[in-house]
Structures are given as C-alpha cells and as structure tokens.
Design a protein around this motif. Structure first.
Motif, PDB file in Angstrom:
ATOM      1  N   PRO A 236       1.036  -1.454   0.088  1.00 47.39           N
ATOM      2  CA  PRO A 236       0.300   0.274  -0.309  1.00 47.39           C
ATOM      3  C   PRO A 236       0.947   0.903   0.534  1.00 47.39           C
ATOM      4  CG  PRO A 236      -1.075  -2.103   1.670  1.00 47.39           C
ATOM      5  CD  PRO A 236       0.262  -1.826   0.923  1.00 47.39           C
ATOM      6  N   VAL A 237       1.921   0.858   0.318  1.00 42.10           N
ATOM      7  CA  VAL A 237       2.771   2.213   0.781  1.00 42.10           C
ATOM      8  C   VAL A 237       4.646   1.627  -0.269  1.00 42.10           C
ATOM      9  CG1 VAL A 237       2.188   3.273   2.844  1.00 42.10           C
ATOM     10  CG2 VAL A 237       4.063   1.804   2.780  1.00 42.10           C
ATOM     11  N   ALA A 238       4.184   1.381  -1.635  1.00 42.11           N
ATOM     12  CA  ALA A 238       5.315   0.789  -2.018  1.00 42.11           C
ATOM     13  C   ALA A 238       5.739   1.957  -3.625  1.00 42.11           C
ATOM     14  CB  ALA A 238       4.379  -0.709  -2.796  1.00 42.11           C
TER      15      ALA A 238
ATOM     16  N   ILE B 131      12.813 -10.675   2.612  1.00 49.74           N
ATOM     17  CA  ILE B 131      12.354 -10.990   1.413  1.00 49.74           C
ATOM     18  C   ILE B 131      11.059  -9.813   0.454  1.00 49.74           C
ATOM     19  CG2 ILE B 131      11.724 -13.048  -0.171  1.00 49.74           C
ATOM     20  CD1 ILE B 131      12.845 -14.843   1.352  1.00 49.74           C
ATOM     21  N   ALA B 132       9.903  -9.902   1.249  1.00 47.87           N
ATOM     22  CA  ALA B 132       9.321  -8.892   0.769  1.00 47.87           C
ATOM     23  C   ALA B 132       9.632  -7.457   0.410  1.00 47.87           C
ATOM     24  CB  ALA B 132       7.555  -9.488   1.602  1.00 47.87           C
ATOM     25  N   ALA B 133      10.358  -6.879   1.603  1.00 50.00           N
ATOM     26  CA  ALA B 133      10.823  -5.464   1.779  1.00 50.00           C
ATOM     27  C   ALA B 133      11.559  -5.599   0.170  1.00 50.00           C
ATOM     28  CB  ALA B 133      11.915  -5.236   2.303  1.00 50.00           C
ATOM     29  N   ALA B 134      12.387  -6.853  -0.064  1.00 53.70           N
ATOM     30  CA  ALA B 134      13.519  -6.544  -0.925  1.00 53.70           C
ATOM     31  C   ALA B 134      12.922  -6.795  -2.656  1.00 53.70           C
ATOM     32  CB  ALA B 134      13.907  -8.043  -1.474  1.00 53.70           C
ATOM     33  N   CYS B 135      11.801  -7.444  -2.684  1.00 54.88           N
ATOM     34  CA  CYS B 135      10.511  -7.737  -3.146  1.00 54.88           C
ATOM     35  C   CYS B 135       9.869  -6.435  -4.071  1.00 54.88           C
ATOM     36  CB  CYS B 135       9.964  -8.214  -3.519  1.00 54.88           C
ATOM     37  SG  CYS B 135      10.135 -10.257  -3.779  1.00 54.88           S
ATOM     38  N   VAL B 136       9.542  -5.480  -3.101  1.00 51.62           N
ATOM     39  CA  VAL B 136       9.035  -3.999  -3.522  1.00 51.62           C
ATOM     40  C   VAL B 136      10.428  -3.492  -3.662  1.00 51.62           C
ATOM     41  CG1 VAL B 136       8.058  -2.001  -2.084  1.00 51.62           C
ATOM     42  CG2 VAL B 136       7.043  -4.313  -1.853  1.00 51.62           C
TER      43      VAL B 136
ATOM     44  N   ILE C  50      13.053  -1.505 -11.389  1.00 53.20           N
ATOM     45  CA  ILE C  50      12.432  -1.677 -12.260  1.00 53.20           C
ATOM     46  C   ILE C  50      12.051  -1.176 -12.931  1.00 53.20           C
ATOM     47  CG2 ILE C  50      11.389  -4.058 -13.817  1.00 53.20           C
ATOM     48  CD1 ILE C  50      13.881  -4.863 -13.133  1.00 53.20           C
ATOM     49  N   LEU C  51      11.185   0.157 -11.873  1.00 53.18           N
ATOM     50  CA  LEU C  51      10.664   0.738 -12.725  1.00 53.18           C
ATOM     51  C   LEU C  51      10.727   2.440 -12.643  1.00 53.18           C
ATOM     52  CD1 LEU C  51       6.644  -0.556 -10.686  1.00 53.18           C
ATOM     53  CD2 LEU C  51       7.616  -0.621 -13.524  1.00 53.18           C
ATOM     54  N   HIS C  52      11.417   2.532 -13.239  1.00 49.85           N
ATOM     55  CA  HIS C  52      12.622   3.228 -12.794  1.00 49.85           C
ATOM     56  C   HIS C  52      11.681   4.018 -11.889  1.00 49.85           C
ATOM     57  CE1 HIS C  52      13.202   4.548 -17.103  1.00 49.85           C
ATOM     58  NE2 HIS C  52      12.708   3.428 -16.791  1.00 49.85           N
ATOM     59  N   LEU C  53      11.309   3.888 -10.007  1.00 46.98           N
ATOM     60  CA  LEU C  53      11.146   5.095  -9.227  1.00 46.98           C
ATOM     61  C   LEU C  53      12.282   5.241  -8.414  1.00 46.98           C
ATOM     62  CD1 LEU C  53       8.019   3.098  -8.290  1.00 46.98           C
ATOM     63  CD2 LEU C  53       8.049   4.907  -9.490  1.00 46.98           C
ATOM     64  N   CYS C  54      12.203   6.667  -8.324  1.00 50.85           N
ATOM     65  CA  CYS C  54      13.280   7.126  -7.808  1.00 50.85           C
ATOM     66  C   CYS C  54      12.237   8.038  -6.365  1.00 50.85           C
ATOM     67  CB  CYS C  54      14.553   7.630  -7.979  1.00 50.85           C
ATOM     68  SG  CYS C  54      15.069   6.401  -9.562  1.00 50.85           S
ATOM     69  N   PRO C  55      14.131   8.346  -5.089  1.00 50.02           N
ATOM     70  CA  PRO C  55      14.531   7.286  -5.006  1.00 50.02           C
ATOM     71  C   PRO C  55      13.941   5.380  -4.706  1.00 50.02           C
ATOM     72  CG  PRO C  55      13.947   8.106  -2.274  1.00 50.02           C
ATOM     73  CD  PRO C  55      12.828   8.723  -4.045  1.00 50.02           C
ATOM     74  N   ALA C  56      14.804   4.689  -4.585  1.00 54.64           N
ATOM     75  CA  ALA C  56      14.695   2.811  -5.285  1.00 54.64           C
ATOM     76  C   ALA C  56      13.941   3.106  -3.430  1.00 54.64           C
ATOM     77  CB  ALA C  56      15.994   2.592  -4.747  1.00 54.64           C
ATOM     78  N   TRP C  57      14.592   3.108  -2.557  1.00 56.16           N
ATOM     79  CA  TRP C  57      14.191   2.715  -1.258  1.00 56.16           C
ATOM     80  C   TRP C  57      14.515   3.908  -0.374  1.00 56.16           C
ATOM     81  CZ3 TRP C  57      11.475  -1.351  -0.444  1.00 56.16           C
ATOM     82  CH2 TRP C  57      11.401  -1.229   0.932  1.00 56.16           C
ATOM     83  N   PRO C  58      12.757   4.627  -0.715  1.00 56.18           N
ATOM     84  CA  PRO C  58      12.252   5.946   0.137  1.00 56.18           C
ATOM     85  C   PRO C  58      12.321   5.843   1.952  1.00 56.18           C
ATOM     86  CG  PRO C  58      10.269   4.657  -0.809  1.00 56.18           C
ATOM     87  CD  PRO C  58      12.122   3.976  -1.321  1.00 56.18           C
TER      88      PRO C  58
ATOM     89  N   SER D 100       9.582  -0.956   6.991  1.00 57.28           N
ATOM     90  CA  SER D 100       9.855  -2.436   7.544  1.00 57.28           C
ATOM     91  C   SER D 100      11.071  -2.584   8.333  1.00 57.28           C
ATOM     92  CB  SER D 100      10.279  -2.685   5.783  1.00 57.28           C
ATOM     93  OG  SER D 100      11.905  -1.759   5.689  1.00 57.28           O
ATOM     94  N   ALA D 101      11.439  -1.141   8.495  1.00 51.89           N
ATOM     95  CA  ALA D 101      12.743  -1.299   9.370  1.00 51.89           C
ATOM     96  C   ALA D 101      14.101  -2.090   8.815  1.00 51.89           C
ATOM     97  CB  ALA D 101      12.288  -2.387  10.808  1.00 51.89           C
ATOM     98  N   TYR D 102      14.360  -2.012   7.702  1.00 52.54           N
ATOM     99  CA  TYR D 102      15.115  -2.537   6.648  1.00 52.54           C
ATOM    100  C   TYR D 102      16.006  -1.856   5.614  1.00 52.54           C
ATOM    101  CZ  TYR D 102      14.404  -7.734   7.799  1.00 52.54           C
ATOM    102  OH  TYR D 102      13.725  -8.385   7.576  1.00 52.54           O
ATOM    103  N   THR D 103      17.278  -0.919   5.955  1.00 50.37           N
ATOM    104  CA  THR D 103      17.912  -0.271   5.562  1.00 50.37           C
ATOM    105  C   THR D 103      18.196  -0.745   4.067  1.00 50.37           C
ATOM    106  OG1 THR D 103      20.078  -1.205   5.783  1.00 50.37           O
ATOM    107  CG2 THR D 103      19.163   0.678   7.357  1.00 50.37           C
ATOM    108  N   TRP D 104      18.519   0.245   2.992  1.00 44.27           N
ATOM    109  CA  TRP D 104      19.151  -0.153   1.664  1.00 44.27           C
ATOM    110  C   TRP D 104      20.532  -1.334   1.614  1.00 44.27           C
ATOM    111  CZ3 TRP D 104      17.432  -0.776  -3.267  1.00 44.27           C
ATOM    112  CH2 TRP D 104      18.179  -1.142  -4.365  1.00 44.27           C
TER     113      TRP D 104
END
Length: 353
Positions: free
Chosen positions: A156-158, A205-210, A216-224, A231-235
């Motif tokens: 929902p926030v991807a 894994i789920a966060a990495a899929c997003v 792939i979709l050109h969206l920047c930043p890659a990990w906002p 997710s509490a995960y850094t890039w």
C-alpha cells in the motif's frame, strides 16, 4: 482477495505485522541438507501449477513450498513419495490460509492432467496419512510467516505521489501502482524458485521484492524513507537479496529474447543500468553507494539486436525430472505405503500405527 481478508488495511494491521515479525524470528532453521535438493525446483513448480489451477492465494502457495522445504530438510524421501509430499503440503497450506470451499478436493486433484503425466493416483487414506506425518513433523504448528504475508503490508505504500520517474513527477499514479503489484508478484515467485532465498527472513524478502520492483520501474529513490521506516530495513540490508532478484530478472529477460528471436548469430541481450549517462553492469550498479540510488534513475535498459525485452513471468515447468527419475507405474497410497528415512532423529509415530 475479499475486503474482509485485507488485514493490512484494518486498525490492527500494525499489531498483526509485529506479531508476524516476532514469529519469523522463531522459524525452524533450514540447513539445505536434503539428498533430493536438486529436485526442489521441480516440486516447487508442481505446487505452483496446482496452486494456480485452483486459484489459491499467494500465502497458501508460499506456505506450501516452505513446508516442503522443511520436510525435505528432515528426511531422505524417494521421488515417488515427494510427489505425494508436495501435494499434501499444498493441501495443508490451503486449509490453513484459504476458506474451506476453496480447498482442492481429492476428485478434482486426480482429474488434473499433470496427475496422469506423473502416473499418480491420490487416495483419501494416503492423503490423511501424509498430512498427519507433516503435522507431527511441524509439531502441529503451521503458523509460519512467509514473504507473501509481509508484502501485503508493504504494497500500500510501495508507490508514493512524491516518487520520481526518470527524474520527473509521475504521470499516472494508478498505472504505476498496478505495475508495482505485478512486479512484486513476479519477484515473489522468483524467491520461490531457489532455496538460497531461505537464508533471508521472510520480511526482508518481501521488502526486497518491493525494492527490486521500484528499481525496475524507474522509481526514485529506490528505497524511500517511508518504506525504510515501515519495514525497519535499510537499503544496505536489502542489497544482497535485491541483487539476487535482479540477476534472476536479467536472466529471464535474456531467455525471453532468445525465445522471441532465436538466431544463431544473434548477440545475447545484455542488461545495463544508466548512471549519469554511463552504462554499467548489474554488479557495478548494485555496489554504488545508497545516495546514488536515491538520486539516479533505476530502470534497467535492455541492449539487444532483437528489440525490446518482454516481461517473462515465472511459469511453472514440469521438466525438472529426467527419465530415470520419473515413475514407471501408478502409485497408490494406502495408510502404510511410506518408508521415510530420517536424516536425523525425528519422531514420526504415525508410521508405527
């Protein structure tokens, strides 16, 4: 999925998510010691085929493959028995994740075309016996989070309205969200194909899929920041898993180009990534500092004389077994048909009944 099943939109979503994160820390340890590990991809594909045939939810499919991985990790099982194990894992997972009316029925399973190609006939007694063995192996605990459970919380926030596409504001939020969902599903399926992804916890894994979908979709930043906070995960934490997913994607694009225009003299497709007007390899691109990901366009470009690459989904294949590994006769499964040799002591009292 029906609205009543969309837990990530409810008031208790955060509590459910934290419960899943707590549970994943106590998942069984996977050792990758099965003698049949080379057949693992084939049986994961078999589960995917049957799951898609009955239109089961992704959570049921992922749970079924995870149950199969854990069971194969515990026992030395013959190829004939593995067919029964894989289908029993899918039935157990569907009973746990789906409504009762969506659980595959015995008669429908036996009528599938793939069943005749495997020379396999399921019986009620055999299925009950196998399900009992599975439940006792897992100590009657099927509450095992998978990446399919977590990704519903992230999606929902991807995509955000503030995201940039190729350095420009997004033109169509709805279309981008749709493509995000499709690519996230694709990368989820990629994660099922290789047991190496079991080294990562499901939420990562789920966060990495997003994150891979955003690349792939050109969206920047890659990990906002919003996804990092959620997710509490850094890039940097996601990087090893993201790299595996993107390598698999590159391989699929190359395979799609080969199938589209098979010419002996044709140059294979090469995936390159744009960075400040330069074309770099995937490895070079993935090793760039996080700040570069936040600033640069993230869409891979396909360079090939065959034309643009096509999107290749992970369609399950039934070509995993060799002739020597296929069954020669129908296998009926009475109550005591199995002879399972454990790799290490594990209680299986149902074999003694």
């Amino acid at each position: 999925m029906e609205l009543e099943g969309q837990w990530w939109k409810g008031e208790l979503a955060e509590d459910i998510y934290q419960a899943l994160r707590y549970k994943e820390l106590r998942l069984p340890v996977y050792k990758g010691q099965s003698p049949q590990l080379s057949l693992r991809r084939y049986f994961a594909d078999l589960i995917a085929i049957v799951s898609n045939r009955f239109k089961l939810c992704p959570a049921a499919r992922h749970l079924a493959v995870y149950l199969l991985d854990l069971f194969m990790d515990c026992y030395d099982i013959s190829v004939q028995q593995l067919h029964m194990v894989a289908l029993s894992c899918l039935l157990l997972a569907s009973k746990f994740e789906e409504r009762e009316d969506r659980v595959p029925k015995l008669e429908t399973l036996n009528s599938l075309g793939c069943m005749s190609s495997m020379n396999l006939v399921l019986t009620k007694q055999g299925l009950l016996h196998m399900e009992l063995l599975l439940l006792e192996t897992f100590q009657w605990n099927l509450y095992l989070p998978t990446a399919a459970h977590f990704i519903e919380y992230y999606l929902p926030v991807a995509v955000n309205e503030t995201d940039l596409h190729d350095g420009w504001p997004m033109v169509c939020m709805e279309k981008t969200t749709l493509y995000m969902s499709k690519y996230a599903d694709y990368f989820l399926e990629v994660s099922l194909q290789d047991h190496a992804f079991l080294r990562f916890v499901p939420s990562l894994i789920a966060a990495a899929c997003v994150a891979s979908s955003r690349v792939i979709l050109h969206l920047c930043p890659a990990w906002p920041p919003c996804l990092q906070c959620l997710s509490a995960y850094t890039w940097e934490q996601l990087l090893p898993c993201v790299e595996r997913l993107l390598i698999a994607h590159d391989s699929d694009v190359k395979e799609a180009n080969k199938q589209k225009c098979p010419k002996p003299s044709a140059q294979p497709a090469q995936m390159v990534y744009p960075v400040q007007g330069q074309s770099v390899s995937l490895h070079q691109y993935m090793q760039r500092p996080n700040t570069q990901y936040m600033q640069q366009s993230c869409q891979p470009v396909v360079v090939s004389s065959q034309g643009p690459a096509t999107y290749l989904t992970h369609t399950a294949s039934m070509q995993g077994l060799t002739q020597t590994q296929t069954m020669d006769a129908k296998v009926n499964m009475p109550g005591r048909a199995y002879q399972v040799n454990p790799l290490y002591p594990c209680a299986a009292p149902c074999f003694d009944r």
